[in-house]
Enzyme design. Sequence first.
Site, PDB file in Angstrom:
ATOM      1  CG  ASP A  95       5.897   3.738  -2.789  1.00  0.00           C
ATOM      2  OD1 ASP A  95       6.255   3.105  -1.837  1.00  0.00           O
ATOM      3  OD2 ASP A  95       5.864   3.321  -4.036  1.00  0.00           O
ATOM      4  CD  GLU A 117      11.817   6.051  -4.956  1.00  0.00           C
ATOM      5  OE1 GLU A 117      10.612   5.334  -4.660  1.00  0.00           O
ATOM      6  OE2 GLU A 117      12.765   5.355  -4.927  1.00  0.00           O
ATOM      7  CD  GLU A 131       2.931  -0.345  -1.964  1.00  0.00           C
ATOM      8  OE1 GLU A 131       1.636  -0.461  -2.435  1.00  0.00           O
ATOM      9  OE2 GLU A 131       3.039  -1.209  -1.123  1.00  0.00           O
ATOM     10  CG  HIS A 206       7.360  -7.619  -1.509  1.00  0.00           C
ATOM     11  ND1 HIS A 206       6.674  -6.411  -1.235  1.00  0.00           N
ATOM     12  CD2 HIS A 206       8.500  -6.905  -2.381  1.00  0.00           C
ATOM     13  CE1 HIS A 206       7.359  -5.325  -1.778  1.00  0.00           C
ATOM     14  NE2 HIS A 206       8.160  -5.640  -2.368  1.00  0.00           N
ATOM     15  NE  ARG A 208      -0.921  -4.684   2.517  1.00  0.00           N
ATOM     16  CZ  ARG A 208       0.094  -4.601   3.292  1.00  0.00           C
ATOM     17  NH1 ARG A 208       1.287  -4.063   2.807  1.00  0.00           N
ATOM     18  NH2 ARG A 208      -0.115  -4.624   4.476  1.00  0.00           N
ATOM     19  CG  HIS A 239       8.613  -9.653   1.925  1.00  0.00           C
ATOM     20  ND1 HIS A 239       7.680  -9.772   3.173  1.00  0.00           N
ATOM     21  CD2 HIS A 239       8.862  -8.438   1.765  1.00  0.00           C
ATOM     22  CE1 HIS A 239       7.591  -8.317   3.594  1.00  0.00           C
ATOM     23  NE2 HIS A 239       8.190  -7.512   2.638  1.00  0.00           N
TER      24      HIS A 239
HETATM   25  C1  UD1 Z   1       5.769  -2.654   3.005  1.00  0.00           C
HETATM   26  C2  UD1 Z   1       5.230  -1.753   2.099  1.00  0.00           C
HETATM   27  C3  UD1 Z   1       5.640  -1.869   0.558  1.00  0.00           C
HETATM   28  C4  UD1 Z   1       7.157  -2.206   0.540  1.00  0.00           C
HETATM   29  C5  UD1 Z   1       7.616  -3.443   1.189  1.00  0.00           C
HETATM   30  C6  UD1 Z   1       9.083  -3.517   1.129  1.00  0.00           C
HETATM   31  C7  UD1 Z   1       3.065  -0.556   2.846  1.00  0.00           C
HETATM   32  C8  UD1 Z   1       1.785  -0.496   2.816  1.00  0.00           C
HETATM   33  N1  UD1 Z   1       3.872  -1.565   2.369  1.00  0.00           N
HETATM   34  O1  UD1 Z   1       5.174  -4.134   2.479  1.00  0.00           O
HETATM   35  O2  UD1 Z   1       5.453  -0.518  -0.087  1.00  0.00           O
HETATM   36  O3  UD1 Z   1       7.088  -2.442  -1.044  1.00  0.00           O
HETATM   37  O4  UD1 Z   1       7.192  -2.958   2.783  1.00  0.00           O
HETATM   38  O5  UD1 Z   1       9.203  -4.739   1.733  1.00  0.00           O
HETATM   39  O6  UD1 Z   1       3.848   0.444   3.341  1.00  0.00           O
HETATM   40  N2  UD1 Z   1       7.327  -9.152   8.460  1.00  0.00           N
HETATM   41  C9  UD1 Z   1       8.069  -9.536   9.132  1.00  0.00           C
HETATM   42  N3  UD1 Z   1       9.389  -8.966   9.589  1.00  0.00           N
HETATM   43  C10 UD1 Z   1      10.125  -8.005   8.887  1.00  0.00           C
HETATM   44  C11 UD1 Z   1       9.266  -7.263   7.866  1.00  0.00           C
HETATM   45  C12 UD1 Z   1       7.946  -7.922   7.470  1.00  0.00           C
HETATM   46  O7  UD1 Z   1       7.746 -10.465  10.066  1.00  0.00           O
HETATM   47  O8  UD1 Z   1      11.021  -7.532   8.972  1.00  0.00           O
HETATM   48  C13 UD1 Z   1       6.039  -9.640   8.429  1.00  0.00           C
HETATM   49  C14 UD1 Z   1       5.303  -9.202   9.147  1.00  0.00           C
HETATM   50  O9  UD1 Z   1       4.260 -10.137   9.491  1.00  0.00           O
HETATM   51  C15 UD1 Z   1       4.196  -8.071   8.645  1.00  0.00           C
HETATM   52  C16 UD1 Z   1       4.327  -8.555   7.306  1.00  0.00           C
HETATM   53  O10 UD1 Z   1       5.507  -8.997   6.990  1.00  0.00           O
HETATM   54  O11 UD1 Z   1       3.147  -7.695   9.135  1.00  0.00           O
HETATM   55  C17 UD1 Z   1       3.873  -7.494   6.156  1.00  0.00           C
HETATM   56  O12 UD1 Z   1       4.668  -6.053   6.236  1.00  0.00           O
HETATM   57  P1  UD1 Z   1       4.360  -4.895   5.952  1.00  0.00           P
HETATM   58  O13 UD1 Z   1       5.369  -3.823   6.192  1.00  0.00           O
HETATM   59  O14 UD1 Z   1       2.653  -4.574   6.467  1.00  0.00           O
HETATM   60  O15 UD1 Z   1       3.961  -5.077   4.379  1.00  0.00           O
HETATM   61  P2  UD1 Z   1       4.960  -5.284   3.204  1.00  0.00           P
HETATM   62  O16 UD1 Z   1       4.409  -6.448   2.391  1.00  0.00           O
HETATM   63  O17 UD1 Z   1       6.291  -5.747   3.694  1.00  0.00           O
HETATM   64  N1  UDP Z   2      16.715  -6.478  -0.709  1.00  0.00           N
HETATM   65  C1  UDP Z   2      17.627  -7.033   0.088  1.00  0.00           C
HETATM   66  N2  UDP Z   2      17.430  -8.300   0.583  1.00  0.00           N
HETATM   67  C2  UDP Z   2      16.440  -9.074   0.252  1.00  0.00           C
HETATM   68  C3  UDP Z   2      15.620  -8.592  -0.836  1.00  0.00           C
HETATM   69  C4  UDP Z   2      15.730  -7.163  -1.245  1.00  0.00           C
HETATM   70  O1  UDP Z   2      18.445  -6.079   0.696  1.00  0.00           O
HETATM   71  O2  UDP Z   2      16.354 -10.327   0.590  1.00  0.00           O
HETATM   72  C5  UDP Z   2      16.711  -5.052  -1.230  1.00  0.00           C
HETATM   73  C6  UDP Z   2      16.952  -4.923  -2.742  1.00  0.00           C
HETATM   74  O3  UDP Z   2      18.252  -4.765  -3.290  1.00  0.00           O
HETATM   75  C7  UDP Z   2      16.410  -3.304  -2.656  1.00  0.00           C
HETATM   76  C8  UDP Z   2      15.055  -3.410  -1.800  1.00  0.00           C
HETATM   77  O4  UDP Z   2      15.663  -4.319  -0.674  1.00  0.00           O
HETATM   78  O5  UDP Z   2      17.257  -2.326  -2.337  1.00  0.00           O
HETATM   79  C9  UDP Z   2      13.943  -3.668  -2.332  1.00  0.00           C
HETATM   80  O6  UDP Z   2      12.947  -3.949  -1.330  1.00  0.00           O
HETATM   81  P1  UDP Z   2      11.634  -4.642  -1.532  1.00  0.00           P
HETATM   82  O7  UDP Z   2      11.634  -5.359  -2.662  1.00  0.00           O
HETATM   83  O8  UDP Z   2      11.339  -5.153   0.178  1.00  0.00           O
HETATM   84  O9  UDP Z   2      10.631  -3.307  -1.483  1.00  0.00           O
HETATM   85  P2  UDP Z   2      10.275  -2.467  -2.752  1.00  0.00           P
HETATM   86  O10 UDP Z   2      11.586  -1.875  -3.397  1.00  0.00           O
HETATM   87  O11 UDP Z   2       9.338  -3.171  -3.561  1.00  0.00           O
HETATM   88  O12 UDP Z   2       9.595  -1.108  -2.082  1.00  0.00           O
END
Ligand code: UD1
Ligand code: UDP
Length: 369
Positions: A95, A117, A131, A206, A208, A239
């Site tokens: 999602d 999924e 999502e 984490h 939104r 995160h």
């Molecule tokens: C995204 C997904 C969410 C998922 C989550 C898993 C969308 C809208 N959201 O949300 O469904 O649960 O990933 O973690 O698709 N950033 C870094 N390095 C990284 C990753 C993120 O710096 O490796 C920072 C960046 O500033 C980035 C921000 O995190 O802009 C947010 O990342 P983003 O993918 O937009 O949203 P998530 O909250 O991670």
């Molecule tokens: N995870 C990880 N390292 C971390 C936090 C989470 O490997 O520091 C793994 C966790 O075991 C799971 C996945 O990341 O498999 C979940 O990701 P996240 O919580 O970012 O996203 P969501 O599942 O909410 O979409």
Amino acid sequence: MKVLAVFGTRPEAIKMCPVVLELYRHPDVQTRVCVTGQHRAMLDQVLDIFTVTPDYDMAIMRPRQTITDITTAVLTGMGPVLDDFAPDVVLVHGDTTTSMAAAMAAFYQQVPVGHVEAGLRTYNIYSPFPEEMNRKLITALATHYFAPTPGNQAALAREGITDNVVVTGNTVIDSFQYTLRPDYVFKDSLLAAHDFSEKTILLTAHRRENLGRPLENICHAVRALVEDHPDVSVVYPVHLNPAVRETVFDILGGLPRVSLIDPIDVEDMHNAMERCYLVMTDSGGLQEEAPHLGKPVIVLRTETERPEAVDAGTAVVAGIETQVIIDIVDNLLQSPDAYTSMSQAMNPYGDGHASERIVEYLRTRITGV
Ligand code: UD1
Ligand code: UDP
């Protein structure tokens, strides 16, 4: 058969790499991996563990990116990839905005989409946001549906989707075969030094819709729990989203027995989960993983698209109010009966063979092998 797997964030990678590795086992399938790079560091951590090397990398991540930024970058970036590889099917997961935009790009080129999924719903388009809408849109765009549970299949059926649906289990359970080891040595130095014989709460948050006040409430609950229970410690891999980090470090930074660490790789994560006492999380993936490991899950959200774990008795939806969270966790820390009944519930998310079912379906339905 030519299969293009597209993903971009940490959870998609953890759940798609087992599928990709299963596809690689079949010489009759040409498999290519396209990462959008919606996440960078957190995605690369996963690719390293599974030793999956992307064939295409859009590298779209920007600090504090918006969902519009992600959508437009992925839509634009997918065109050349689809032109170059000309896949028979595009696989997307779950999602995220990567998945929604990649599915839309494939649809625009009339390439069938397989949704891994599929069928998760809260029926609230603003929670989780965006999502819930992403997965509804992917349902509309897709041709093939891989539903983790019979409940997910039923949700699709209620929306009129009954063809090309297969119940597979969740591929996250498959991922454990690559990560869990009884003699595991942690790479993260804080985890390596951590005493898991204490009651360790593994925490992640984490989402939104939890940014701001809800995340503050969650952190205040954790602070109170640690202050009230000297035998309890908390490990929180935070995160990389700056909006998450500001709140978490403000409220929990420097507290004794609270380890705020950078995101850990999935091997460290799964092995830490295996050794912890309970899990507090707003993550989707952790809600599926913890029941498999017999760990109670406190869901830090007002609803869940994963009711199977709640029905099985292994998860409880605690919401985002400080005192309610404290009361639920207090009970689990103090009542052996409450803890035992949650930790002995059955895992409803599959048997670790979901990827095989997905690949078998693709080989028989698309190429007729
Ligand atoms: C995204 C997904 C969410 C998922 C989550 C898993 C969308 C809208 N959201 O949300 O469904 O649960 O990933 O973690 O698709 N950033 C870094 N390095 C990284 C990753 C993120 O710096 O490796 C920072 C960046 O500033 C980035 C921000 O995190 O802009 C947010 O990342 P983003 O993918 O937009 O949203 P998530 O909250 O991670
Ligand atoms: N995870 C990880 N390292 C971390 C936090 C989470 O490997 O520091 C793994 C966790 O075991 C799971 C996945 O990341 O498999 C979940 O990701 P996240 O919580 O970012 O996203 P969501 O599942 O909410 O979409």
